[in-house]
Enzyme design. Sequence first.
Site, short mmCIF file in Angstrom:
data_model
loop_
_atom_site.label_atom_id
_atom_site.label_comp_id
_atom_site.label_asym_id
_atom_site.label_seq_id
_atom_site.Cartn_x
_atom_site.Cartn_y
_atom_site.Cartn_z
N CYS A 1 13.34 5.95 -7.38
CA CYS A 1 13.47 4.99 -8.48
C CYS A 1 14.59 5.23 -9.49
CB CYS A 1 12.14 4.87 -9.20
SG CYS A 1 10.93 4.06 -8.14
N PHE A 2 14.84 6.48 -9.89
CA PHE A 2 15.79 6.68 -10.98
C PHE A 2 17.14 6.01 -10.69
CE2 PHE A 2 14.09 10.72 -13.32
CZ PHE A 2 13.07 9.95 -13.84
N VAL B 1 19.50 20.73 -9.16
CA VAL B 1 20.55 20.35 -8.21
C VAL B 1 20.81 18.83 -8.27
CG1 VAL B 1 18.78 20.28 -6.40
CG2 VAL B 1 21.15 20.47 -5.73
N ALA C 1 0.85 -1.20 0.00
CA ALA C 1 0.00 0.00 0.00
C ALA C 1 0.88 1.24 0.00
CB ALA C 1 -0.93 -0.02 1.22
N ARG D 1 12.70 10.29 -0.50
CA ARG D 1 13.70 9.25 -0.80
C ARG D 1 14.70 9.73 -1.86
NH1 ARG D 1 9.71 4.15 -1.60
NH2 ARG D 1 8.44 5.79 -2.56
N PRO E 1 14.03 -2.22 -3.31
CA PRO E 1 15.17 -1.29 -3.15
C PRO E 1 16.48 -1.89 -3.63
CG PRO E 1 14.63 -2.30 -1.04
CD PRO E 1 13.60 -2.79 -2.02
N LEU F 1 12.58 -0.42 -16.87
CA LEU F 1 13.93 0.04 -16.52
C LEU F 1 14.44 1.00 -17.59
CD1 LEU F 1 15.72 -3.21 -15.22
CD2 LEU F 1 14.65 -1.39 -13.89
N ASN G 1 12.89 4.59 -17.30
CA ASN G 1 13.49 5.39 -16.22
C ASN G 1 14.93 5.78 -16.56
OD1 ASN G 1 11.25 5.63 -14.70
ND2 ASN G 1 11.89 4.26 -13.06
P1 NAD Z 1 6.68 1.78 -1.00
O1 NAD Z 1 7.85 1.46 -0.19
O2 NAD Z 1 6.01 3.12 -0.86
O3 NAD Z 1 5.54 0.69 -0.73
C1 NAD Z 1 5.77 -0.68 -0.71
C2 NAD Z 1 4.91 -1.29 0.39
O4 NAD Z 1 5.00 -2.72 0.32
C3 NAD Z 1 5.35 -0.92 1.81
O5 NAD Z 1 4.28 -0.26 2.48
C4 NAD Z 1 5.68 -2.27 2.47
O6 NAD Z 1 5.30 -2.34 3.84
C5 NAD Z 1 4.86 -3.22 1.63
N1 NAD Z 1 5.34 -4.61 1.67
C6 NAD Z 1 6.60 -5.07 1.47
N2 NAD Z 1 6.62 -6.41 1.55
C7 NAD Z 1 5.36 -6.81 1.82
C8 NAD Z 1 4.74 -8.09 2.02
N3 NAD Z 1 5.43 -9.22 1.91
N4 NAD Z 1 3.42 -8.12 2.30
C9 NAD Z 1 2.70 -6.97 2.39
N5 NAD Z 1 3.22 -5.75 2.20
C10 NAD Z 1 4.54 -5.67 1.92
O7 NAD Z 1 7.09 1.55 -2.51
P2 NAD Z 1 6.50 2.26 -3.82
O8 NAD Z 1 7.11 3.60 -4.01
O9 NAD Z 1 5.02 2.12 -3.82
O10 NAD Z 1 7.12 1.32 -4.95
C11 NAD Z 1 6.67 0.00 -5.15
C12 NAD Z 1 7.25 -0.52 -6.45
O11 NAD Z 1 6.77 0.28 -7.54
C13 NAD Z 1 8.78 -0.46 -6.53
O12 NAD Z 1 9.23 -1.57 -7.26
C14 NAD Z 1 9.03 0.81 -7.33
O13 NAD Z 1 10.24 0.74 -8.06
C15 NAD Z 1 7.86 0.83 -8.28
N6 NAD Z 1 7.46 2.16 -8.76
C16 NAD Z 1 7.41 3.21 -7.90
C17 NAD Z 1 6.97 4.46 -8.36
C18 NAD Z 1 6.89 5.65 -7.45
O14 NAD Z 1 6.60 6.73 -7.93
N7 NAD Z 1 7.14 5.53 -6.17
C19 NAD Z 1 6.55 4.59 -9.68
C20 NAD Z 1 6.60 3.48 -10.52
C21 NAD Z 1 7.05 2.26 -10.05
C1 UGA Z 2 9.85 8.85 -12.26
C2 UGA Z 2 9.28 8.71 -13.69
O1 UGA Z 2 9.01 10.01 -14.21
C3 UGA Z 2 8.00 7.88 -13.68
O2 UGA Z 2 7.55 7.68 -15.01
C4 UGA Z 2 8.29 6.54 -13.02
O3 UGA Z 2 7.10 5.77 -12.95
C5 UGA Z 2 8.85 6.75 -11.63
O4 UGA Z 2 10.05 7.57 -11.71
C6 UGA Z 2 9.24 5.49 -10.94
O5 UGA Z 2 9.50 4.50 -11.58
O6 UGA Z 2 9.32 5.58 -9.72
P1 UGA Z 2 9.29 10.35 -10.14
O7 UGA Z 2 10.62 9.88 -9.67
O8 UGA Z 2 8.12 10.23 -9.25
O9 UGA Z 2 8.89 9.58 -11.50
O10 UGA Z 2 9.39 11.89 -10.56
P2 UGA Z 2 10.04 12.65 -11.84
O11 UGA Z 2 9.11 13.70 -12.24
O12 UGA Z 2 10.48 11.72 -12.87
O13 UGA Z 2 11.31 13.36 -11.19
C7 UGA Z 2 12.43 12.61 -10.75
C8 UGA Z 2 13.53 13.56 -10.33
O14 UGA Z 2 14.10 14.22 -11.45
C9 UGA Z 2 13.06 14.67 -9.39
O15 UGA Z 2 14.02 14.90 -8.40
C10 UGA Z 2 12.93 15.87 -10.31
O16 UGA Z 2 13.06 17.08 -9.62
C11 UGA Z 2 14.08 15.62 -11.25
N1 UGA Z 2 13.90 16.28 -12.56
C12 UGA Z 2 12.90 15.91 -13.39
C13 UGA Z 2 14.79 17.28 -12.96
O17 UGA Z 2 15.72 17.62 -12.22
N2 UGA Z 2 14.62 17.87 -14.17
C14 UGA Z 2 13.62 17.51 -15.02
O18 UGA Z 2 13.53 18.09 -16.12
C15 UGA Z 2 12.73 16.50 -14.61
#
Ligand code: NAD
Ligand code: UGA
Length: 462
Positions: A267-268, A261, A8, A337, A88, A212, A215
């Site tokens: 994720c990146f 900066v 969640a 993060r 992670p 991958l 990103n």
């Molecule tokens: P997050 O850390 O916010 O959430 C993950 C959740 O999973 C945590 O609340 C944790 O307690 C729960 N969890 C872990 N193991 C578990 C288990 N065995 N049973 C039940 N719950 C469990 O992570 P997030 O940012 O939502 O990212 C999740 C995935 O999506 C990652 O692989 C990330 O790379 C990907 N992703 C993230 C973003 C983003 O913007 N944050 C965007 C696209 C993809």
């Molecule tokens: C990024 C991707 O944009 C999403 O498509 C992807 O799903 C996600 O990662 C993921 O896999 O977690 P996010 O990290 O939430 O999304 O935010 P972004 O808007 O991509 O920004 C990432 C970082 O780059 C930020 O620190 C932002 O300030 C920086 N950034 C972005 C710049 O410095 N310059 C830019 O022109 C754009």
Amino acid sequence: MKICCIGAGYVGGPTMAMIAMKCPEISVHVVDLNADRIAAWNSSELPIYEPGLDAVVQEARGRNLTFSTDVETAIAEADIVFISVNTPTKTYGIGAGRAANLEFVEKCARQIGRVAQGHTIVVEKSTLPVRTAEAVKRILSSVATEATFDVLSNPEFLAEGTAVNDLLNPDRVLIGGESAEAIQTLADIYGNWVPSERILTTNLWSSELSKLTANAFLAQRVSSINAMSALCEATGADVDEVAKAIGTDSRIGPKFLKASVGFGGSCFQKDILNLVYLCSHFGLQEVAEYWEQVVVMNDYQKRRFAESIVKTMFNTVSSKRIAIWGWAFKKDTNDTRESAAIYVCRDLLRERAQLHIYDPRVSKARILEDLEIVMRTNGDSLSNSERELIEKNVHVATTSYEAAEEAHAIAVLTEWDEFKTLDFDRVYQGMHQPAFVFDGRNILNHSKLAQIGFEVHAIGKK
Ligand code: NAD
Ligand code: UGA
């Protein structure tokens, strides 16, 4: 139809809330081991700040959207189980610092295998190394006694701060799989609001690798423009002008060319390091080194920013008060993060600066915890001197004005809109002279600030 989502977090919560809102006939159950997080999803204070999310959750919660810690029941009842847990970077053992830690994904697969009933579609929503589905399939079939499975890859492309809009109007939804029927089942769910031409289907491995790759390409654009920002500073070119000039070329396009900066976010960096590890694993050393430079350049940009503050302020910031505006890794999120602010502040603290930090959405506890983690040089705990440095030199303010009072400098580290409309005459009056501004996001009106009397230093401008 019943859906379960394990995890969640920033992805599981908003994605499932959108599915539930758009598909009232589907029952969506989001589960997590973290009871506090689940309690927050069930309250009026959601665990993540995301514009527009409250309304989406409110519409569906209690109708067809449930949050609980009852993972097993949710899996057992579900026709489709999304795995949306964190992946992670590994911090130990083989691949430490690069490979993805798949411990949580594997635990989910084992639990699904044990508990699922009948035929279940398992969807990889987490970002995973290419070929993870192979392992997921093997685990499911080894653990299950009677249940059968299809595994799909359906990576998420939302960005934080714009998650609701990204989910409402995605550029594309990507579904990779082997069973046409399973792919169609998932495509039909998204088809409730996403036009069919934006639902792309591929094989499993293309889908996993596309996430991958997306990103890596996005981060590479930021590192490319940031590399140019250093050259702009050396030559008198203006990075915003250069970005505009190249961005009007339709082959390049204007997005993701904002010098900063340094990029942050969960994720990146993690996904590029994972890609680098995969390439090395397959013996593709040149490819690995090519992508690694994106992270190397980002580290350089963060370090360069802190160094330029010290150098500009007469080579010492010791005991000087520096206002830090912004802690989140970008605006409109409370997520910190890998935020560039953490690393810049670490470097400034090591120079003994007095930091007065303000962020409109990040709590004091979060800021202090981020600093405690980054300041550790020796294992899992802070040394006495590191703790003392944080206690004596870090202050968290409740407004931008408070942070800037009596300051020698302001560093803008997150591009929050509210920073643009402050009363800068008032800010200037309260500061020591010369009053420096280091705009790490190029969001302020620099000529206006200069007129007031500030000495402004921006990214990619002389
Ligand atoms: P997050 O850390 O916010 O959430 C993950 C959740 O999973 C945590 O609340 C944790 O307690 C729960 N969890 C872990 N193991 C578990 C288990 N065995 N049973 C039940 N719950 C469990 O992570 P997030 O940012 O939502 O990212 C999740 C995935 O999506 C990652 O692989 C990330 O790379 C990907 N992703 C993230 C973003 C983003 O913007 N944050 C965007 C696209 C993809
Ligand atoms: C990024 C991707 O944009 C999403 O498509 C992807 O799903 C996600 O990662 C993921 O896999 O977690 P996010 O990290 O939430 O999304 O935010 P972004 O808007 O991509 O920004 C990432 C970082 O780059 C930020 O620190 C932002 O300030 C920086 N950034 C972005 C710049 O410095 N310059 C830019 O022109 C754009």
